[in-house]
Design a protein around this motif. Structure first.
Motif, PDB file in Angstrom:
ATOM      1  N   PRO A  72      78.043 149.612 -11.602  1.00  0.00           N
ATOM      2  CA  PRO A  72      79.234 148.584 -11.537  1.00  0.00           C
ATOM      3  C   PRO A  72      79.003 147.315 -10.896  1.00  0.00           C
ATOM      4  CG  PRO A  72      79.590 150.545  -9.895  1.00  0.00           C
ATOM      5  CD  PRO A  72      78.191 150.654 -10.683  1.00  0.00           C
ATOM      6  N   LEU A  73      78.117 147.230  -9.947  1.00  0.00           N
ATOM      7  CA  LEU A  73      78.209 146.024  -9.321  1.00  0.00           C
ATOM      8  C   LEU A  73      77.176 144.863  -9.905  1.00  0.00           C
ATOM      9  CD1 LEU A  73      78.120 147.220  -5.567  1.00  0.00           C
ATOM     10  CD2 LEU A  73      79.896 146.173  -6.819  1.00  0.00           C
ATOM     11  N   ASP A  74      75.938 145.425 -10.325  1.00  0.00           N
ATOM     12  CA  ASP A  74      74.886 144.613 -10.936  1.00  0.00           C
ATOM     13  C   ASP A  74      74.751 144.631 -12.393  1.00  0.00           C
ATOM     14  OD1 ASP A  74      73.416 146.650 -11.244  1.00  0.00           O
ATOM     15  OD2 ASP A  74      72.021 145.996  -9.409  1.00  0.00           O
ATOM     16  N   HIS A  75      75.492 145.649 -13.084  1.00  0.00           N
ATOM     17  CA  HIS A  75      75.458 145.852 -14.357  1.00  0.00           C
ATOM     18  C   HIS A  75      74.214 145.968 -14.816  1.00  0.00           C
ATOM     19  CE1 HIS A  75      79.773 144.726 -14.389  1.00  0.00           C
ATOM     20  NE2 HIS A  75      79.343 143.577 -13.991  1.00  0.00           N
ATOM     21  N   GLN A  76      73.162 146.479 -13.961  1.00  0.00           N
ATOM     22  CA  GLN A  76      71.717 147.011 -14.528  1.00  0.00           C
ATOM     23  C   GLN A  76      72.008 148.381 -14.881  1.00  0.00           C
ATOM     24  OE1 GLN A  76      69.019 144.959 -14.870  1.00  0.00           O
ATOM     25  NE2 GLN A  76      70.634 143.361 -14.687  1.00  0.00           N
ATOM     26  N   THR A  77      71.392 148.935 -15.928  1.00  0.00           N
ATOM     27  CA  THR A  77      71.159 150.504 -16.221  1.00  0.00           C
ATOM     28  C   THR A  77      70.609 151.056 -15.339  1.00  0.00           C
ATOM     29  OG1 THR A  77      71.544 149.819 -18.595  1.00  0.00           O
ATOM     30  CG2 THR A  77      70.593 151.999 -18.058  1.00  0.00           C
TER      31      THR A  77
END
Length: 89
Positions: A72-77
């Motif tokens: 949710p913070l960096d949108h990385q999978t």
């Protein structure tokens, strides 16, 4: 994946779409295939007395082998995997 075991149980792979914690449990119970050890969703479309297990109770035989989601913070999978418990081997 699906595998019928000697004791009459079936090991299967399920992929929930919404991420609801009880989605797999309630759908399997509704189809007449409740999860082993589930205190809430029982065979015959009946509800148990409890939603959770006590510390000394046998385990709910539902295991998340792999979880993948967007952070949710960096949108990385991100993906996490876990070793299957003894009952699933």
């Amino acid at each position: 994946m699906q595998q019928r075991l000697v004791d009459g149980t079936t090991l299967l792979e399920a992929r929930p779409l919404t991420g609801r914690t009880n989605q797999i449990r309630i759908h399997l119970a509704h189809l007449g295939y409740p999860v082993c050890g589930d205190p809430a969703y029982l065979a015959g479309n009946t509800l148990g007395e409890s939603q959770t297990l006590g510390v000394a109770d046998p385990p709910l035989c539902l295991h998340a082998w792999r979880l993948t989601f967007r952070h949710p913070l960096d949108h990385q999978t991100v993906t996490f995997t876990a070793t299957p418990p003894e009952w699933a081997k």
